[in-house]
Design an enzyme around this catalytic site. Structure first.
Site, short mmCIF file in Angstrom:
data_model
loop_
_atom_site.label_atom_id
_atom_site.label_comp_id
_atom_site.label_asym_id
_atom_site.label_seq_id
_atom_site.Cartn_x
_atom_site.Cartn_y
_atom_site.Cartn_z
N LYS A 1 -128.00 -43.33 31.02
CA LYS A 1 -126.62 -43.06 31.44
C LYS A 1 -126.20 -41.74 30.81
O LYS A 1 -126.18 -41.61 29.59
CB LYS A 1 -125.67 -44.17 30.97
CG LYS A 1 -125.68 -45.39 31.86
CD LYS A 1 -124.56 -46.34 31.49
CE LYS A 1 -124.58 -47.56 32.36
NZ LYS A 1 -123.59 -48.56 31.92
N GLU B 1 -121.89 -51.88 17.92
CA GLU B 1 -122.86 -52.11 19.00
C GLU B 1 -123.97 -53.06 18.54
O GLU B 1 -124.44 -53.89 19.30
CB GLU B 1 -123.45 -50.79 19.50
CG GLU B 1 -122.45 -49.85 20.17
CD GLU B 1 -122.01 -50.32 21.56
OE1 GLU B 1 -122.58 -51.29 22.09
OE2 GLU B 1 -121.06 -49.71 22.10
N LYS C 1 -132.31 -53.37 24.43
CA LYS C 1 -131.76 -52.46 25.42
C LYS C 1 -132.85 -52.03 26.42
O LYS C 1 -132.61 -51.97 27.63
CB LYS C 1 -131.11 -51.24 24.77
CG LYS C 1 -130.57 -50.28 25.82
CD LYS C 1 -129.26 -49.66 25.52
CE LYS C 1 -128.73 -48.94 26.77
NZ LYS C 1 -127.58 -48.11 26.55
N ARG D 1 -127.59 -55.39 33.69
CA ARG D 1 -127.22 -54.35 32.71
C ARG D 1 -125.77 -54.48 32.26
O ARG D 1 -125.39 -54.00 31.19
CB ARG D 1 -127.50 -52.96 33.28
CG ARG D 1 -127.30 -51.87 32.26
CD ARG D 1 -127.95 -50.56 32.66
NE ARG D 1 -127.68 -49.56 31.64
CZ ARG D 1 -128.31 -48.40 31.55
NH1 ARG D 1 -129.24 -48.09 32.41
NH2 ARG D 1 -128.00 -47.54 30.60
N HIS E 1 -112.44 -50.56 25.64
CA HIS E 1 -112.02 -49.38 26.40
C HIS E 1 -110.50 -49.32 26.50
O HIS E 1 -109.90 -48.24 26.43
CB HIS E 1 -112.65 -49.38 27.79
CG HIS E 1 -114.12 -49.09 27.76
ND1 HIS E 1 -115.00 -49.55 28.71
CD2 HIS E 1 -114.88 -48.40 26.86
CE1 HIS E 1 -116.24 -49.14 28.41
NE2 HIS E 1 -116.18 -48.45 27.29
N1 GLY Z 1 -123.97 -48.40 27.10
C1 GLY Z 1 -124.14 -49.34 28.15
C2 GLY Z 1 -125.32 -49.07 29.01
O1 GLY Z 1 -126.14 -48.23 28.69
O2 GLY Z 1 -125.45 -49.69 30.03
#
Ligand code: GLY
Length: 334
Positions: free
Chosen positions: A133, A175, A203, A217, A228
């Site tokens: 991302k 996180e 991840k 995801r 947020h």
């Molecule tokens: N930070 C969330 C993702 O990479 O989907």
């Protein structure tokens, strides 16, 4: 000890290398045939790298201000004047701001060139630098312009965490606490490098299963809807990871009110957050009238308010939550 985790994406698979001093492996992970690289970093990053090929150095301003379309244009201009082509590559050296910006420039310059990230913050190592991302901010909000563009490799040098300010470590810990509930289990007992590697494995697994966030995801957004909103609602001094921590407590309070989890699991959320010394309360001065309307503006909200919640089948997106429950749960984290 060094650990290499592969993000499995077929021909675009890449290694994430975790361990002390791994930035020195940069020449080994620059794609073969690359003639020269541009290392993009910020003045506040106290680390250097030796790519092993001809190098152009590009400094961008410190802080989130660097993530702008104006900066993308500036960097592309510098690359163009230096004659960069698709035979060249970019190297991001820094935290999430630098890896997001560099990845986005790499995705658009000459319709896409390779990039490698050398992640120097805990937040970037466990989250931002992995998964492709990339993007920049608009005045209207964070990360509103971007692309999915995978790096060729990510180096998570845990030596760089030794100079990280305590608040930045705290930010990454928000996180890490999230991964506890995504199958990570008790990560707080591990040495830092092992903890980073454990988060990277989770991840990498999620990204490999759902690169473009068609479904699974979204679990990486656990705790992020309130986070947020807290970040958008005002400058109340919470950093992203701290806001995620409050968001995790809130998500547990919503889930228990929906009968998805029991009080023991709620207590586990508070215990994990306490283990990392993370906040669990909304800062004074922010009411539900400031926060709840922002839930629908979340990028993940495709169909009204979507919250990622824990439950009998693990963490998953949940739609159609009663507004009264959302407001009541918010009172529990005030
Ligand atoms: N930070 C969330 C993702 O990479 O989907």
């Amino acid at each position: 000890m060094t650990e290499t985790v592969s993000v499995e994406l077929g021909e675009r698979s890449y290694p994430v290398v975790v361990g002390p001093g791994v930035r020195q492996q940069l020449p080994d992970v620059i794609p073969s045939g690359v003639r020269r690289v541009a290392v993009i970093t910020q003045p506040g990053i106290p680390w250097t790298v030796e790519p092993g090929v001809e190098t152009l150095h590009i400094d961008v301003p410190d802080g989130e201000a660097a993530k702008s379309l104006a900066m993308v244009e500036t960097i592309c201009g510098q690359l163009s004047r230096a004659g960069f082509t698709r035979a060249d590559a970019l190297v991001a050296l820094g935290g999430g701001v630098v890896t997001d910006l560099t990845g986005f420039v790499a995705s658009v310059y000459h319709r896409g060139i390779p990039f490698v990230s050398v992640a120097t913050t805990l937040l970037a190592q466990v989250d931002a630098a992995i998964g492709g991302k990339t993007g920049v901010n608009l005045a209207e909000g964070k990360n509103l312009v971007g692309a999915f563009w995978q790096p060729s490799a990510v180096l998570c040098d845990t030596e760089t965490l030794e100079t990280l300010p305590a608040r930045e470590v705290q930010c990454g810990s928000g996180e890490i606490a999230k991964y506890h509930f995504l199958g990570g289990g008790p990560l707080d007992g591990l040495a830092l490098a092992d903890r980073v590697a454990a988060c990277v494995r989770i991840k990498a697994d999620v990204v490999a299963a759902d690169e473009r966030e068609g479904g699974r995801r979204a679990v990486l957004n656990y705790g992020h809807t309130l986070a947020h909103a807290l970040e958008t609602a005002g400058n109340y001094g919470l950093k992203h990871g701290e806001a995620v921590a409050v968001g995790l407590a809130y998500a547990a309070e919503v889930a228990v009110r929906l009968g998805r989890i029991d009080q023991t699991r709620v207590a586990e959320h508070y215990r994990v957050l306490a283990a990392y010394g993370l906040p669990t309360k909304v800062p004074d001065g922010l009411g539900s009238e400031d926060l709840l309307p922002l839930f629908v503006r979340d990028k993940k909200a495709l169909d009204g308010i979507t919250l990622v919640l824990d439950g009998p089948h693990g963490v998953e997106p949940v739609v159609g939550i009663d507004a009264g429950i959302l407001a009541d749960a918010l009172e529990a984290v005030r």
